[in-house]
Design a protein around this motif. Structure first.
Motif, PDB file in Angstrom:
ATOM      1  N   GLY A 121      84.648  42.982  32.893  1.00 57.74           N
ATOM      2  CA  GLY A 121      83.765  43.845  32.115  1.00 57.74           C
ATOM      3  C   GLY A 121      82.848  44.717  32.947  1.00 57.74           C
ATOM      4  O   GLY A 121      82.254  45.657  32.437  1.00 57.74           O
ATOM      5  N   ARG A 122      82.729  44.421  34.235  1.00 58.68           N
ATOM      6  CA  ARG A 122      81.883  45.242  35.109  1.00 58.68           C
ATOM      7  C   ARG A 122      82.549  46.571  35.399  1.00 58.68           C
ATOM      8  O   ARG A 122      83.763  46.676  35.449  1.00 58.68           O
ATOM      9  CB  ARG A 122      81.648  44.525  36.443  1.00 58.68           C
ATOM     10  CG  ARG A 122      80.926  43.229  36.330  1.00 58.68           C
ATOM     11  CD  ARG A 122      80.810  42.596  37.696  1.00 58.68           C
ATOM     12  NE  ARG A 122      80.262  41.256  37.589  1.00 58.68           N
ATOM     13  CZ  ARG A 122      80.223  40.407  38.590  1.00 58.68           C
ATOM     14  NH1 ARG A 122      80.701  40.733  39.772  1.00 58.68           N
ATOM     15  NH2 ARG A 122      79.705  39.206  38.419  1.00 58.68           N
ATOM     16  N   ARG A 123      81.733  47.597  35.638  1.00 55.91           N
ATOM     17  CA  ARG A 123      82.243  48.897  36.087  1.00 55.91           C
ATOM     18  C   ARG A 123      82.038  48.951  37.592  1.00 55.91           C
ATOM     19  O   ARG A 123      80.911  48.966  38.071  1.00 55.91           O
ATOM     20  CB  ARG A 123      81.513  50.032  35.400  1.00 55.91           C
ATOM     21  CG  ARG A 123      81.923  50.183  33.934  1.00 55.91           C
ATOM     22  CD  ARG A 123      81.340  51.457  33.385  1.00 55.91           C
ATOM     23  NE  ARG A 123      82.064  52.319  32.514  1.00 55.91           N
ATOM     24  CZ  ARG A 123      83.351  52.574  32.423  1.00 55.91           C
ATOM     25  NH1 ARG A 123      84.185  51.981  33.204  1.00 55.91           N
ATOM     26  NH2 ARG A 123      83.842  53.430  31.567  1.00 55.91           N
ATOM     27  N   GLY A 152      86.281  41.568  42.868  1.00 59.38           N
ATOM     28  CA  GLY A 152      87.251  40.523  43.162  1.00 59.38           C
ATOM     29  C   GLY A 152      88.323  40.360  42.104  1.00 59.38           C
ATOM     30  O   GLY A 152      89.292  39.622  42.315  1.00 59.38           O
ATOM     31  N   CYS A 153      88.183  41.022  40.971  1.00 56.64           N
ATOM     32  CA  CYS A 153      89.210  40.964  39.934  1.00 56.64           C
ATOM     33  C   CYS A 153      90.468  41.693  40.420  1.00 56.64           C
ATOM     34  O   CYS A 153      90.395  42.584  41.268  1.00 56.64           O
ATOM     35  CB  CYS A 153      88.723  41.628  38.653  1.00 56.64           C
ATOM     36  SG  CYS A 153      87.406  40.750  37.788  1.00 56.64           S
ATOM     37  N   ARG A 198      90.554  37.260  36.997  1.00 54.13           N
ATOM     38  CA  ARG A 198      89.127  37.565  37.098  1.00 54.13           C
ATOM     39  C   ARG A 198      88.605  37.173  38.480  1.00 54.13           C
ATOM     40  O   ARG A 198      89.197  36.329  39.152  1.00 54.13           O
ATOM     41  CB  ARG A 198      88.374  36.815  35.998  1.00 54.13           C
ATOM     42  CG  ARG A 198      87.021  37.411  35.682  1.00 54.13           C
ATOM     43  CD  ARG A 198      86.451  36.857  34.418  1.00 54.13           C
ATOM     44  NE  ARG A 198      86.349  35.395  34.481  1.00 54.13           N
ATOM     45  CZ  ARG A 198      86.142  34.634  33.434  1.00 54.13           C
ATOM     46  NH1 ARG A 198      86.002  35.161  32.234  1.00 54.13           N
ATOM     47  NH2 ARG A 198      86.061  33.326  33.561  1.00 54.13           N
ATOM     48  N   HIS A 199      87.500  37.740  38.898  1.00 58.66           N
ATOM     49  CA  HIS A 199      86.935  37.511  40.234  1.00 58.66           C
ATOM     50  C   HIS A 199      86.614  36.045  40.533  1.00 58.66           C
ATOM     51  O   HIS A 199      86.574  35.644  41.687  1.00 58.66           O
ATOM     52  CB  HIS A 199      85.687  38.373  40.451  1.00 58.66           C
ATOM     53  CG  HIS A 199      84.597  38.086  39.476  1.00 58.66           C
ATOM     54  ND1 HIS A 199      84.455  38.802  38.318  1.00 58.66           N
ATOM     55  CD2 HIS A 199      83.615  37.162  39.481  1.00 58.66           C
ATOM     56  CE1 HIS A 199      83.417  38.319  37.650  1.00 58.66           C
ATOM     57  NE2 HIS A 199      82.889  37.333  38.326  1.00 58.66           N
ATOM     58  N   VAL A 217      92.671  32.956  35.469  1.00 67.00           N
ATOM     59  CA  VAL A 217      93.810  33.793  35.107  1.00 67.00           C
ATOM     60  C   VAL A 217      93.665  34.177  33.638  1.00 67.00           C
ATOM     61  O   VAL A 217      93.676  33.315  32.759  1.00 67.00           O
ATOM     62  CB  VAL A 217      95.146  33.067  35.354  1.00 67.00           C
ATOM     63  CG1 VAL A 217      96.310  33.916  34.898  1.00 67.00           C
ATOM     64  CG2 VAL A 217      95.285  32.692  36.825  1.00 67.00           C
ATOM     65  N   LEU A 218      93.495  35.467  33.379  1.00 63.06           N
ATOM     66  CA  LEU A 218      93.341  35.949  32.006  1.00 63.06           C
ATOM     67  C   LEU A 218      94.692  36.239  31.362  1.00 63.06           C
ATOM     68  O   LEU A 218      94.833  36.134  30.144  1.00 63.06           O
ATOM     69  CB  LEU A 218      92.468  37.207  31.996  1.00 63.06           C
ATOM     70  CG  LEU A 218      91.071  37.039  32.590  1.00 63.06           C
ATOM     71  CD1 LEU A 218      90.342  38.371  32.605  1.00 63.06           C
ATOM     72  CD2 LEU A 218      90.280  35.992  31.827  1.00 63.06           C
ATOM     73  N   LEU A 219      95.671  36.610  32.170  1.00 62.86           N
ATOM     74  CA  LEU A 219      97.015  36.885  31.653  1.00 62.86           C
ATOM     75  C   LEU A 219      98.015  36.615  32.767  1.00 62.86           C
ATOM     76  O   LEU A 219      97.824  37.051  33.901  1.00 62.86           O
ATOM     77  CB  LEU A 219      97.130  38.345  31.190  1.00 62.86           C
ATOM     78  CG  LEU A 219      98.486  38.777  30.640  1.00 62.86           C
ATOM     79  CD1 LEU A 219      98.800  38.067  29.328  1.00 62.86           C
ATOM     80  CD2 LEU A 219      98.511  40.277  30.430  1.00 62.86           C
TER      81      LEU A 219
END
Length: 77
Positions: A16-18, A42-43, A61-62, A66-68
């Motif tokens: 979600g960070r930019r 790190g993502c 994700r950082h 594992v999101l996917l």
């Protein structure tokens, strides 16, 4: 295969960070394609398409979660 690497600024990472980061794209012209995105936080997003049409997608994700992690099969009919 010859790959290209490009930098980017202020894209939304999986967390979600930019942040800034880099994108690596490589293709062999016969169906093999690799798109790897590394964010400063790190993502990572990794998409690898294979000659047979299968596609492996991983979003990490950082913090290592594992999101996917998906392998999709392409079936020609």
């Amino acid at each position: 295969m010859v790959g290209t690497s490009t930098s980017f600024t202020k894209e939304r990472a999986p967390c979600g960070r930019r942040v800034v980061g880099s994108r690596y794209h490589e293709a062999d012209g016969s169906g093999m394609v690799c798109d790897d995105v590394h964010y400063a936080c790190g993502c990572r997003e990794l998409v690898h398409q294979f000659h047979d049409g299968n596609c492996r997608t991983r979003i990490i994700r950082h913090d290592g979660k594992v999101l996917l992690n998906e392998l999709s099969a392409e079936h020609a009919e």
